[in-house]
Design a protein around this motif. Structure first.
Motif, mmCIF file in Angstrom:
data_model
loop_
_atom_site.group_PDB
_atom_site.id
_atom_site.type_symbol
_atom_site.label_atom_id
_atom_site.label_comp_id
_atom_site.label_asym_id
_atom_site.label_seq_id
_atom_site.Cartn_x
_atom_site.Cartn_y
_atom_site.Cartn_z
ATOM 1 N N SER A 47 0.830 -1.191 0.000
ATOM 2 C CA SER A 47 0.000 0.000 0.000
ATOM 3 C C SER A 47 0.872 1.252 0.000
ATOM 4 N N SER A 48 0.252 2.395 -0.298
ATOM 5 C CA SER A 48 0.994 3.652 -0.314
ATOM 6 C C SER A 48 1.554 3.979 1.062
ATOM 7 N N LEU A 49 0.797 3.612 2.130
ATOM 8 C CA LEU A 49 1.268 3.849 3.488
ATOM 9 C C LEU A 49 2.534 3.068 3.767
ATOM 10 N N TRP B 4 -10.393 -2.298 6.409
ATOM 11 C CA TRP B 4 -9.708 -1.028 6.162
ATOM 12 C C TRP B 4 -8.255 -1.119 6.633
ATOM 13 N N GLU C 115 -6.210 -3.068 4.136
ATOM 14 C CA GLU C 115 -5.906 -2.307 2.935
ATOM 15 C C GLU C 115 -4.808 -1.286 3.208
ATOM 16 N N GLY C 116 -4.837 -0.684 4.410
ATOM 17 C CA GLY C 116 -3.865 0.349 4.726
ATOM 18 C C GLY C 116 -2.532 -0.174 5.203
ATOM 19 N N LEU C 117 -2.544 -1.283 5.948
ATOM 20 C CA LEU C 117 -1.326 -1.810 6.554
ATOM 21 C C LEU C 117 -0.708 -2.964 5.789
#
Length: 226
Positions: A13-15, A196, A199-201
């Protein structure tokens, strides 16, 4: 020939890309404790290396694998104790998933471990240190899942060996072998929020939360940890 990967490795992911671009440092107290342990490990390692040059006895390779967000220093105490007790112990502290590369899924991290173990075995100086005849895997937390995956890729069914070595021990500590989707306090987190977070981590969180098959075309596909 090794088995094909069970799943396609997902893009981070971008993060996670931002986190990977930064240096993550541990608290001062942890750095001090790790430094002390590292000094003891290096002392035991030096003594172990000296003993190996004086004998060509059969050697036992121990592969230590850290968990999510961990480092190769996580199992220093155990590695030091093994070398202290047995001079024929060879230690490989896997570093390919350090420090933030452990978030892109069990498959991706497992593949890197397979490559690192194979490279170590190929470059090992058998003539000077003695032959590697046994191998053991020790995984902490998600490191146990990495080990499970890597073992299925490294195990040679015809010879019942791993890279020509006899499989001796597979040990895990605090490993969520069934994931964390329906177990423990994570059950209190609403499903959408878990999705969520995945998806983020990154894919690793999705694997652990048993959401890794959400959105796939095959409705009968089971989660990796099922």
């Amino acid at each position: 020939e090794r088995k094909q990967r069970r799943r396609k490795v997902s893009e981070p992911s971008s993060l996670l890309k931002k986190l990977n671009s930064k240096t993550v440092s541990a608290p001062n107290w942890m750095r001090t404790e790790r430094t002390d342990m590292r000094v003891r490990f290096e002392a035991a390692s030096a003594k172990n290396a000296e003993a190996m040059t004086s004998n060509r006895d059969e050697k036992h390779l121990y592969v230590f694998v850290h968990g999510l967000g961990g480092s190769e220093d996580d199992l220093l105490a155990l590695a030091t104790e093994l070398m202290t007790r047995d001079e024929n112990s060879v230690i490989l502290r896997v570093s390919c998933n350090t420090p933030m590369r452990s978030f892109d899924g069990v498959v991706a991290g497992g593949e890197r471990i397979v490559d690192e173990v194979e490279t170590f075995a190929e470059e090992y100086d058998e003539k000077r240190k003695g032959p590697l005849t046994k191998i053991s895997f020790v995984g902490n937390s998600m490191g146990g899942l990495y080990c499970r995956y890597a073992l299925t890729r490294l195990y040679e069914r015809e010879t019942k060996t791993i890279l020509g070595m006899e499989m001796h021990t597979f040990m895990t500590t605090a490993t969520p072998h069934l994931g964390v989707g329906e177990y423990g306090y994570f059950e209190l987190v609403p499903g959408p929020l878990r999705m969520w977070a995945g998806e983020g981590l990154g894919q690793s969180v999705k694997d652990l939360a048993l959401f890794d098959v959400e959105g796939t075309e095959d409705t009968n596909e089971m989660p990796l940890l099922a």
